[in-house]
Design a protein around this motif. Structure first.
Motif, PDB file in Angstrom:
ATOM      1  N   ARG A  96     -30.669  -3.640   6.264  1.00  0.00           N
ATOM      2  CA  ARG A  96     -30.635  -4.325   7.460  1.00  0.00           C
ATOM      3  C   ARG A  96     -32.076  -3.990   8.105  1.00  0.00           C
ATOM      4  NH1 ARG A  96     -24.874  -4.225  10.464  1.00  0.00           N
ATOM      5  NH2 ARG A  96     -23.839  -5.768   9.323  1.00  0.00           N
ATOM      6  N   ASN A 143     -21.134   2.101  14.197  1.00  0.00           N
ATOM      7  CA  ASN A 143     -21.519   0.716  14.097  1.00  0.00           C
ATOM      8  C   ASN A 143     -20.714  -0.342  15.080  1.00  0.00           C
ATOM      9  OD1 ASN A 143     -19.076   0.756  12.735  1.00  0.00           O
ATOM     10  ND2 ASN A 143     -19.997   0.714  10.697  1.00  0.00           N
ATOM     11  N   ASN A 144     -20.839  -1.710  14.679  1.00  0.00           N
ATOM     12  CA  ASN A 144     -20.424  -2.343  15.713  1.00  0.00           C
ATOM     13  C   ASN A 144     -18.692  -2.574  15.019  1.00  0.00           C
ATOM     14  OD1 ASN A 144     -19.807  -4.222  17.672  1.00  0.00           O
ATOM     15  ND2 ASN A 144     -20.239  -6.004  16.413  1.00  0.00           N
ATOM     16  N   ALA A 145     -18.321  -2.341  13.900  1.00  0.00           N
ATOM     17  CA  ALA A 145     -16.969  -2.465  13.537  1.00  0.00           C
ATOM     18  C   ALA A 145     -16.338  -1.275  14.204  1.00  0.00           C
ATOM     19  CB  ALA A 145     -16.795  -2.396  11.958  1.00  0.00           C
ATOM     20  N   PHE A 173     -14.131  -6.135   7.383  1.00  0.00           N
ATOM     21  CA  PHE A 173     -13.867  -6.198   8.667  1.00  0.00           C
ATOM     22  C   PHE A 173     -13.532  -7.552   8.963  1.00  0.00           C
ATOM     23  CE2 PHE A 173     -15.364  -7.235  12.882  1.00  0.00           C
ATOM     24  CZ  PHE A 173     -15.246  -6.196  13.585  1.00  0.00           C
ATOM     25  N   SER A 214     -20.041 -15.280  13.670  1.00  0.00           N
ATOM     26  CA  SER A 214     -21.325 -14.667  13.045  1.00  0.00           C
ATOM     27  C   SER A 214     -21.945 -15.586  11.633  1.00  0.00           C
ATOM     28  CB  SER A 214     -21.340 -13.302  12.648  1.00  0.00           C
ATOM     29  OG  SER A 214     -21.154 -12.429  13.907  1.00  0.00           O
ATOM     30  N   ASP A 261     -17.154  -9.700  21.434  1.00  0.00           N
ATOM     31  CA  ASP A 261     -17.896  -9.060  20.281  1.00  0.00           C
ATOM     32  C   ASP A 261     -19.031  -9.884  19.955  1.00  0.00           C
ATOM     33  OD1 ASP A 261     -18.567  -7.858  17.888  1.00  0.00           O
ATOM     34  OD2 ASP A 261     -17.001  -8.427  16.850  1.00  0.00           O
ATOM     35  N   GLY A 301     -21.508  -9.324  18.136  1.00  0.00           N
ATOM     36  CA  GLY A 301     -22.147  -9.272  16.735  1.00  0.00           C
ATOM     37  C   GLY A 301     -23.601  -8.693  16.674  1.00  0.00           C
ATOM     38  N   SER A 353     -24.168  -4.842  17.450  1.00  0.00           N
ATOM     39  CA  SER A 353     -24.669  -3.886  16.223  1.00  0.00           C
ATOM     40  C   SER A 353     -26.067  -3.383  16.864  1.00  0.00           C
ATOM     41  CB  SER A 353     -24.936  -4.549  15.013  1.00  0.00           C
ATOM     42  OG  SER A 353     -23.638  -4.846  14.549  1.00  0.00           O
ATOM     43  N   LYS A 411     -28.932  -5.030  13.857  1.00  0.00           N
ATOM     44  CA  LYS A 411     -29.018  -6.535  13.491  1.00  0.00           C
ATOM     45  C   LYS A 411     -30.436  -7.061  14.209  1.00  0.00           C
ATOM     46  CE  LYS A 411     -24.203  -7.500  12.159  1.00  0.00           C
ATOM     47  NZ  LYS A 411     -23.043  -8.108  12.534  1.00  0.00           N
TER      48      LYS A 411
HETATM   49  C1  LIG Z   1     -21.802  -7.876  12.173  1.00  0.00           C
HETATM   50  C2  LIG Z   1     -20.519  -8.029  12.908  1.00  0.00           C
HETATM   51  C3  LIG Z   1     -19.604  -6.799  12.898  1.00  0.00           C
HETATM   52  C4  LIG Z   1     -19.848  -5.719  12.126  1.00  0.00           C
HETATM   53  O1  LIG Z   1     -20.905  -4.838  12.909  1.00  0.00           O
HETATM   54  P1  LIG Z   1     -21.521  -3.767  11.925  1.00  0.00           P
HETATM   55  O2  LIG Z   1     -22.675  -3.217  12.670  1.00  0.00           O
HETATM   56  O3  LIG Z   1     -21.899  -4.032  10.582  1.00  0.00           O
HETATM   57  O4  LIG Z   1     -20.515  -2.630  12.076  1.00  0.00           O
HETATM   58  C5  LIG Z   1     -18.680  -7.180  13.987  1.00  0.00           C
HETATM   59  N1  LIG Z   1     -18.507  -8.294  14.448  1.00  0.00           N
HETATM   60  C6  LIG Z   1     -19.288  -9.165  14.429  1.00  0.00           C
HETATM   61  C7  LIG Z   1     -19.113 -10.483  15.179  1.00  0.00           C
HETATM   62  C8  LIG Z   1     -20.495  -9.400  13.565  1.00  0.00           C
HETATM   63  O5  LIG Z   1     -21.217 -10.075  13.605  1.00  0.00           O
END
Ligand SMILES: *Cc1c(COP(=O)(O)O)cnc(C)c1O
Length: 476
Positions: free
Chosen positions: A103, A158-160, A190, A234, A264, A266, A298, A301
């Motif tokens: 990334r 991380n976003n997860a 995920f 996403s 969320d 993303g 995130s 990204k």
């Molecule tokens: C990419 C994404 C995630 C996961 O994010 P990470 O930072 O990769 O853990 C979760 N939700 C959405 C909608 C995403 O696009």
């Protein structure tokens, strides 16, 4: 000489030098300095054992027992074994935020900050005003709030993790309402429904894949409801006969019923990308302005920073999230915070962002610039791979990647390698793709439409010089 008699074998074995003697040689002394005695001894023993095995089948030469030859062998084995497994590659896939290639690339300011944090003690959880214990979130939550308009913020791995933690803290044993059009799988493991059950929350699906109405949310609300949630689609788009309910409609409904809305996002961009001619994406600030109580996104990204998950929103909700035990398990390390802070600070000067933030610089790289690079690299590639292949510089389309703006593509330029005889060359193209991937610094392209495509968007000046050097040494 495949049959070795017992006597011959014994005579051969007697030629094997003693390990101590070889280790004491000047040649091996150098290896010991570099790799340490333990490893060198281990590799030497392995080399001699292998020689003995070969000798039994008559495949060993006595010359291979010379100290010089043993040194060459052990040296090569040690170097091979100690090659870093995480290596730099050339990302010529055309996907700027390529999840499998790491990334976002960090700007120098962030790299410097990480170096400092790596080598010097820092006030990670130490309040310099009071001399007491501090909270690592305090280092950057002001900055995040300033850039997003949120009341409070916290950062996790991380976003997860951000989504898992949010649901665990706010919706455990309760229901979360999500549109069927937003039950996404991001890749890997995920998936929104799975994360939901991991967090102990019950998913209450509403609407259909293509259409969800406000009344679907309304009718699903019960005393068990904890949250209304929206998830950025996403990596796909639903086209045609569709209806999605925006945060601006869901928020008043949720708030009237005393509930919160979590979004969320993303990728979660902090600025309007349209100002650089990129596809528009709702920003975090806009999402909060229209009523989201919490937004997760995130760090690596579109934001262009290190791997991280940011959670921003209402102060009371962030406080509950920060108190949850999972927060401790999912928190970020100092290197992440060190890298994130300068990246976020860059957003205070949006005028300079496209020049300074690596991700944005790559996404906005002028086509003429990419084309010029393609024309410079073309003859070098052609010479390196030979006349069996025909290399052309052609326009192509890059992707932003990482689920950001999935259906949008960016006009780019690159090299297209086809078979010179006009045949499809499936196997030869695969061989070429592997040859490039096997280089000292692997070159990662992609095969599509009977051609190997190398998008040069992400090949900036320094990398270009290195790629050219590497390709030229192929012919040498
Ligand atoms: C990419 C994404 C995630 C996961 O994010 P990470 O930072 O990769 O853990 C979760 N939700 C959405 C909608 C995403 O696009």
């Amino acid at each position: 000489m495949s049959d070795v008699t017992g006597a011959e074998l014994r005579a051969l074995m007697a030629r094997v030098p003693s390990v101590e003697k070889v280790m004491a040689s000047a040649e091996f002394a150098g290896l010991v300095v570099e790799f340490g005695r333990t490893q060198v001894l281990g590799m030497l023993r392995q080399a001699l054992d292998q020689w003995r095995v070969d000798a039994q089948s008559g495949e060993a030469s006595v010359n291979a027992l010379d100290v010089a030859q043993l040194h060459a062998r052990v040296d090569a084995a040690l170097r091979q074994r100690n090659q870093p497994r995480l290596r730099s590659v050339f990302n010529l896939t055309g996907t700027v935020l390529h999840t499998n290639l790491g990334r976002a690339l960090l700007p120098d300011e962030a790299v410097q900050a990480v170096m400092t944090a790596l080598t010097q003690p820092a006030n990670l959880e130490f309040d310099l005003d009071t001399g007491k214990r501090g909270d690592r979130d305090d280092l950057i939550d002001d900055l995040i709030c300033e850039l997003t308009g949120a009341e409070a913020a916290t950062v996790v791995n991380n976003n997860a993790a951000a989504v898992l933690l949010t649901l665990s803290a706010l919706a455990s044993k309760k229901e979360v309402i999500v549109s069927r059009g937003e039950l996404v799988e991001i890749g890997g493991a995920f998936r929104i429904p799975d994360i939901m059950s991991r967090a102990g929350a019950k998913l209450r699906e509403v609407g259909t894949t293509n259409r969800t109405h406000l009344k679907d949310y309304d009718e699903a609300i019960t005393p068990q409801t904890a949250l209304l949630m929206k998830v950025h689609a996403s990596n796909y788009a639903i086209n045609g006969f569709t209806k999605e309910v925006g945060v601006e409609e869901i928020a008043p409904l949720a708030h009237a019923r005393g509930l919160a809305v979590a979004v969320d996002l993303g990728s979660g961009t902090l600025v309007d990308l349209a100002q650089w001619g990129l596809p528009r994406e709702t920003t975090v600030r806009e999402t909060i302005e229209v009523g989201a109580d919490l937004v997760t996104f995130s760090g690596d990204k579109l934001l262009g920073g290190p791997q991280a998950g940011l959670i921003v929103g209402r102060r009371d909700l962030i406080a509950r999230i920060k108190k949850h035990p999972l927060k401790r398990a999912l928190r970020v390390g100092k290197l992440t915070l060190a890298a994130l802070e300068p990246v976020l600070r860059m957003y205070r000067a949006p005028e300079h962002l496209a020049g300074r933030l690596t991700t944005l610089r790559l996404l906005t790289r002028p086509m003429d610039d990419i084309r010029a690079a393609a024309e410079r690299v073309l003859p070098v590639v052609q010479r390196a791979i030979g006349a069996r292949y025909a290399v052309a510089a052609e326009p192509m389309f890059s992707q932003i990647g990482s689920g950001a703006l999935p259906v949008d593509v960016l006009p780019s330029y690159g090299l297209v390698v086809r078979m010179a005889d006009g045949k499809r060359g499936g196997r030869q193209l695969l061989a070429l793709e592997k040859l490039l991937r096997d280089m000292q610094r692997p070159v990662i392209g992609r095969i599509a439409d009977d051609a190997l495509r190398l998008d040069l968007r992400c090949l900036e000046a320094l990398d270009e010089a290195q790629l050219i050097g590497q390709l030229e040494s192929m012919n040498a």
